[in-house]
Design an enzyme around this catalytic site. Structure first.
Site, PDB file in Angstrom:
ATOM      1  N   ASP A  68       0.844  -1.187   0.000  1.00 10.13           N
ATOM      2  CA  ASP A  68       0.000   0.000   0.000  1.00 10.13           C
ATOM      3  C   ASP A  68       0.882   1.241   0.000  1.00 10.13           C
ATOM      4  O   ASP A  68       1.973   1.219  -0.575  1.00 10.13           O
ATOM      5  CB  ASP A  68      -0.947  -0.035   1.212  1.00 10.13           C
ATOM      6  CG  ASP A  68      -2.305   0.558   0.905  1.00 10.13           C
ATOM      7  OD1 ASP A  68      -2.379   1.777   0.696  1.00 10.13           O
ATOM      8  OD2 ASP A  68      -3.292  -0.197   0.867  1.00 10.13           O
ATOM      9  N   HIS A 107      -3.628   5.941   3.265  1.00 11.09           N
ATOM     10  CA  HIS A 107      -4.410   4.762   2.899  1.00 11.09           C
ATOM     11  C   HIS A 107      -3.854   3.495   3.553  1.00 11.09           C
ATOM     12  O   HIS A 107      -4.609   2.687   4.122  1.00 11.09           O
ATOM     13  CB  HIS A 107      -4.430   4.619   1.376  1.00 11.09           C
ATOM     14  CG  HIS A 107      -5.400   3.610   0.856  1.00 11.09           C
ATOM     15  ND1 HIS A 107      -5.099   2.283   0.720  1.00 11.09           N
ATOM     16  CD2 HIS A 107      -6.684   3.752   0.421  1.00 11.09           C
ATOM     17  CE1 HIS A 107      -6.146   1.639   0.218  1.00 11.09           C
ATOM     18  NE2 HIS A 107      -7.120   2.510   0.033  1.00 11.09           N
ATOM     19  N   SER A 275     -11.422  -1.454  -0.041  1.00 13.63           N
ATOM     20  CA  SER A 275     -10.067  -1.451   0.513  1.00 13.63           C
ATOM     21  C   SER A 275     -10.048  -1.847   1.973  1.00 13.63           C
ATOM     22  O   SER A 275      -9.034  -2.351   2.471  1.00 13.63           O
ATOM     23  CB  SER A 275      -9.445  -0.056   0.390  1.00 13.63           C
ATOM     24  OG  SER A 275      -8.874   0.153  -0.866  1.00 13.63           O
TER      25      SER A 275
END
Length: 672
Positions: A68, A107, A275
């Protein structure tokens, strides 16, 4: 087309449709003042119940690698540091090519919090990561919401392969992707994904935020055959409108309005997107691996789906939907089933137990489900054999006190859960047991007189259960069908005494066929329904009837039957073509053909397993082209045969050993 096998690849995009809402600096969780009320999403997947039942199962000793934007390892809830002794134990920055995978975007930190955040509360509601005791490995492949070159993903996956033992990596999470695919796709990093699966490292990936596409499909790498794909539900158990889904979607988990860690000194965020569903599945893998480190990827996939709650896409969803069923995570069920599936006392001995009645079937992930009648307890026992060939301890199916399972049949539904049709010997009824993720739902299907002998169970393509059986009071063949709402029953043949030794099968085109004995006429009969109603035909005339009947469809979707001709004590076989049925005798020297089991290999050749009374042996006959051959598989017994075929074509059979009265398993490689 993106992600073709070439040196120049389109990049994968980190999902851009994930809303975030700051939680006003929610306080960190103090275990001494744990709130009594959990948030809706943890309650939906029974995370709170799992913690009460299994407080020590936290993912301890397992690590999750996160591909990520990195991880903000400075956050106290993520260990407050980087390297040995911290929660984020290691990693690499593939963007800047250095050893510091610190997240500067957010994220990856959000994803890490979903997996392994320590407990925290917000407005009286409690939350924590799925596996707060697990370690994390940060692999920074993206600096922001930018294209991720496939070569960078390949390098990160290879890093996991090279370091998996060092960090005890149980799973990888990938919360980005591209496209919408309804079949398995490939990329330059597909070999690494396949190698990770082979090495026992489960790769979980988000299905994508593009919603229902036409045709239905999910993003890559979630669409890779080596990856476990995950879409999102909200706290009301509705599949979110943005979740990409299709036939190749594996799993559902909460992904809407998920509280998690945000980069910064004290902030938490509320995030939404597939996600954040995928890391929930990755965290569950860590919990399951803590319970049993021997679980293979096939075992984990089967366990997570078998223990799930079925979610129908279209009952309360907003916007476009697929009308498909998907398994939704239930952590308490999964942990309970993981303990039930641990090695039992028989382990890898190949023994089932002392029994004269059994049935078994493989699920799509290579787990063998077995049910057998325990004559000492006069009830059914259920166990599984995992991909490493170890057997679980037997579990009771029907504990109501009836004599259950002297006649029984097991099949696996489209969700991967076992169902069992069986005879209630106390009341003379037909009963049905279906595993619901956490236990067995029991139903009496037919109680009109003495009924339910010789049951045979199968599931249609739309997951309707079909049971053929003998109605003894009416001496008739009966069929019970579950249509998703309730059961209906009908007589298929009541001409004199008919319906013993039933065997049901469904072709790839959806045709249903049932083979059975016409006792009065001394005949083998087959009832068929290809969607235009039932037809019945006599296959063979045998004065004392046909017994031990096994029906299957061949690779051309035509039915065939193996059976024991009681008059001459012969093994017989009949197959159908456009000219009708063609019965032949395969073995006639002594008592031959009892307990027959029929299947077809990948080349379309029939394999028939049977017991030879003359030789007191289990024998297989098979046909290649027009030539039949026979080989002895077991001596010193061979009665009570059952058969199961795995997805790779390999076969497992049960057989009775007379010296100690035990039922055992045997295996054969792929038959071609």
């Amino acid at each position: 087309m993106p992600f073709k096998k070439s040196s120049k690849q389109r990049g994968a995009m980190v999902e851009s449709l994930e809303s975030r809402r700051l939680m006003d600096g929610a306080p960190t969780f103090d275990s001494a003042s744990m709130p009594t009320t959990w948030g809706d999403n943890p309650k939906l997947i029974r995370q709170n119940i799992a913690l009460e039942l299994y407080p020590t199962i936290t993912g301890q000793g397992q690590a999750i690698a996160i591909l990520d934007t990195g991880i903000d390892y400075t956050r106290p809830s993520l260990g407050g540091g980087f390297g040995p002794g911290h929660k984020v134990v290691g990693g690499w920055d593939f963007v800047d090519n250095d050893a510091d995978p610190l997240d500067t975007f957010g994220h990856g930190t959000n994803v890490a919090g979903v997996i392994a955040a320590g407990g925290f509360d917000y407005n009286g509601f409690h939350y924590q990561g799925i596996a707060p005791g697990a370690d994390l490995v940060a692999l920074r492949v993206d600096a922001a919401d930018d294209p991720v070159p496939a070569e960078r993903i390949q390098a990160a996956l290879q890093w996991v392969l090279d370091h998996r033992n060092e960090f005890r990596i149980a799973a990888v999470n990938i919360s980005f992707g591209e496209g919408a695919y309804n079949t398995g796709q490939t990329s330059i990093y597909s070999p690494q994904l396949a190698d990770l699966k082979k090495a026992g490292v489960m790769v979980c990936a988000s299905s994508g935020n593009s919603g229902v596409s036409d045709p239905f499909g999910i993003e890559y790498p979630a669409a890779d055959s080596s990856v476990f794909s995950v879409a999102a539900v909200d706290s009301f158990d509705r599949i979110t409108g943005y979740s990409a889904r299709g036939n190749n979607l594996d799993f559902l988990a909460p992904g809407d309005s998920i509280p998690t860690i945000s980069p910064g000194p004290n902030d938490y965020e509320l995030v939404s997107g597939t996600s954040f569903a995928s890391p929930m599945a990755a965290g569950l893998v860590a919990l399951l691996r803590q319970i049993n480190s021997d679980f293979t990827i096939g075992d984990l996939t089967s366990l997570m789906k078998t223990s799930s709650v079925t979610n129908y896409d279209g009952d309360s969803e907003f916007g476009p939907f697929t009308k498909m069923k998907f398994p939704r995570m239930d952590i308490a069920n999964a942990l309970s089933l993981a303990y039930a599936w641990k090695r039992g006392p028989l382990a890898s001995t190949g023994e089932i137990g002392k029994s004269t009645s059994s049935s078994m079937a493989y699920d799509a992930n290579g787990v063998l489900h077995i049910v057998y009648y325990d004559p000492k307890k006069q009830t059914m026992a259920y166990s599984v054999r995992l991909n490493n060939n170890t057997m679980s301890s037997p579990q009771s199916v029907d504990a109501t006190g009836v004599v259950a399972g002297e006649y029984l049949s097991l099949a696996i539904d489209k969700q991967g859960r076992p169902g069992i049709a069986y005879f209630d010997g106390t009341h003379g009824d037909l009963r049905y047991a279906h595993f619901n993720g956490g236990g067995w739902d029991l139903q009496t299907i037919d109680a009109s007189g003495a009924t339910g002998l010789f049951p045979s169970l199968a599931y249609t393509s739309n997951d309707h259960a079909l049971i053929s059986y003998y109605h003894r009071s009416r001496t008739a063949l009966r069929l019970a069908e579950f249509d998703g709402v309730g059961w209906s029953r009908m007589y298929l043949d009541s001409a004199q005494d008919v319906g013993r030794w039933t065997s049901i099968a469904i072709s790839q085109t959806g045709e249903i066929a049932i083979a059975y004995e016409h006792t009065t006429a001394g005949a083998l009969k087959v009832a068929r329904n290809a969607g235009k109603g039932w037809t019945v035909a006599a296959v063979d005339r045998i004065s004392r009837g046909a017994q031990f009947i096994s029906l299957a469809f061949n690779t051309k979707n035509q039915p065939a039957v193996s059976y024991y001709a009681a008059t001459a004590a012969n093994l017989k076989y009949a197959e159908y073509d456009r000219k009708g049925w063609h019965p032949i005798t395969l073995s006639s020297k002594g008592v031959q053909g009892m307990y027959t089991q029929l299947n077809f290999d990948a080349a379309g050749g029939p394999n028939i397993f049977y017991y030879s009374g003359r030789g007191n042996a289990m024998i297989r006959v098979k046909r290649a082209g027009n030539t039949w051959s026979a080989d002895v598989l077991r001596r010193g017994g061979g009665q009570f045969i059952t058969l199961a075929q795995d997805t790779d074509g390999s076969l497992t059979y049960s057989w009775f050993r007379q010296s100690d009265g035990k039922l055992l398993l045997g295996d054969l490689p792929t038959t071609v």
